[in-house]
Design a protein around this motif. Structure first.
Motif, PDB file in Angstrom:
ATOM      1  N   SER A 198       0.823  -1.206   0.000  1.00  0.00           N
ATOM      2  CA  SER A 198       0.000   0.000   0.000  1.00  0.00           C
ATOM      3  C   SER A 198       0.857   1.255   0.000  1.00  0.00           C
ATOM      4  O   SER A 198       0.672   2.166  -0.813  1.00  0.00           O
ATOM      5  CB  SER A 198      -0.926   0.007   1.231  1.00  0.00           C
ATOM      6  N   GLU A 243      -6.400   4.415  -3.016  1.00  0.00           N
ATOM      7  CA  GLU A 243      -6.346   2.954  -2.925  1.00  0.00           C
ATOM      8  C   GLU A 243      -5.891   2.506  -1.538  1.00  0.00           C
ATOM      9  O   GLU A 243      -6.411   1.541  -0.978  1.00  0.00           O
ATOM     10  CB  GLU A 243      -5.396   2.405  -3.993  1.00  0.00           C
ATOM     11  N   TYR A 285      -8.216   0.269   0.952  1.00  0.00           N
ATOM     12  CA  TYR A 285      -7.729  -1.025   1.456  1.00  0.00           C
ATOM     13  C   TYR A 285      -7.795  -1.081   2.977  1.00  0.00           C
ATOM     14  O   TYR A 285      -8.320  -2.038   3.557  1.00  0.00           O
ATOM     15  CB  TYR A 285      -6.290  -1.274   0.997  1.00  0.00           C
ATOM     16  N   ALA A 305      -9.257  -0.708  -4.110  1.00  0.00           N
ATOM     17  CA  ALA A 305      -7.974  -1.101  -3.517  1.00  0.00           C
ATOM     18  C   ALA A 305      -7.282  -2.238  -4.260  1.00  0.00           C
ATOM     19  O   ALA A 305      -6.144  -2.583  -3.930  1.00  0.00           O
ATOM     20  CB  ALA A 305      -8.197  -1.505  -2.066  1.00  0.00           C
TER      21      ALA A 305
END
Length: 231
Positions: free
Chosen positions: A134, A142, A146, A218
């Motif tokens: 990430s 995103e 997530y 995500a």
């Protein structure tokens, strides 16, 4: 008694009952373990949740992972000596307390429990891998999508919310410290998700309104963990 966790055999249960020293209740904001210290105990989270984090000298904080019921706390200190991170309670927490010096008995006498410890450590590594992905490759939107859906799905699996309450009790500062973003950038990013009708922020945290859409943003297939061990 949750189906999310594997059952104990009777010999395992007998051992864990003697391994257990008691239970500890902590308030939100309490430092359970501090970086650089040598902890005398191991803990399993029985209720509530918290987070692991590291800080720089100037006070900047990076949240590494979140701890929920069934998670083991302090294993690193037991094996490596000093704790390399700190642990803080996000909500009222109930912890099962174990004597650290008896950890070797698990490896000597209870192979299934020893495997469980290895599984727990491997799972932690897998979560950290996803967090690193990430921070390194996901966009801010995103990353946020997530984290929000992952925490929600993890919490639901262990009935962290209770009843009809699906509020994940976390602040936007915690989100910023996890995603490696400024609080201003985090606020703007979370507002975009809210404007799309995917999440709703309340005074005490957030509620997921569209789980599938968050997963799609995500590029995340969802939290698919089956029955898992715990000590």
């Amino acid at each position: 008694m949750l189906d999310h966790f594997r059952p104990f055999s009777q010999p395992e249960l007998d051992f864990v009952s003697t391994f257990k020293m008691g239970e500890l209740a902590v308030d939100p904001g309490t430092t359970v373990l501090a970086e650089g210290t040598r902890a005398a105990h191991l803990y399993t989270v029985l209720d509530g949740w918290g987070f692991r984090y590291k800080t720089l000298e100037d006070g900047r904080r990076q949240i590494l992972n979140f701890l929920m019921p069934g998670d083991l706390v302090g294993l690193q200190g037991s094996l490596m000596g000093e704790m390399q991170h700190s642990v803080e309670a996000l909500s009222p927490m109930s912890l099962c307390v174990f004597e650290r010096t008896r950890l070797h008995e698990i490896f000597e006498n209870y192979s299934d429990l020893a495997y469980d410890l290895t599984w727990i450590a491997s799972r932690e590594e897998r979560i950290l891998d996803e967090n690193l992905l990430s921070i390194g490759r996901r966009t801010a939107l995103e990353r946020a999508a997530y984290l929000l859906v992952f925490l929600y799905q993890r919490g639901r699996a262990v009935r962290l919310f209770g009843g009809a309450n699906n509020i994940v009790t976390i602040t936007q500062q915690h989100v910023a410290d996890t995603l490696g973003l400024s609080i201003v950038h985090t606020n703007k990013t979370l507002r975009k998700l809210a404007q799309r009708g995917l999440v709703r922020w309340a005074e005490r945290g957030y509620e997921v309104l569209d789980e599938e859409a968050l997963m799609e943003i995500a590029h995340f297939e969802g939290y698919k963990e089956k029955r898992r061990p715990f000590i």
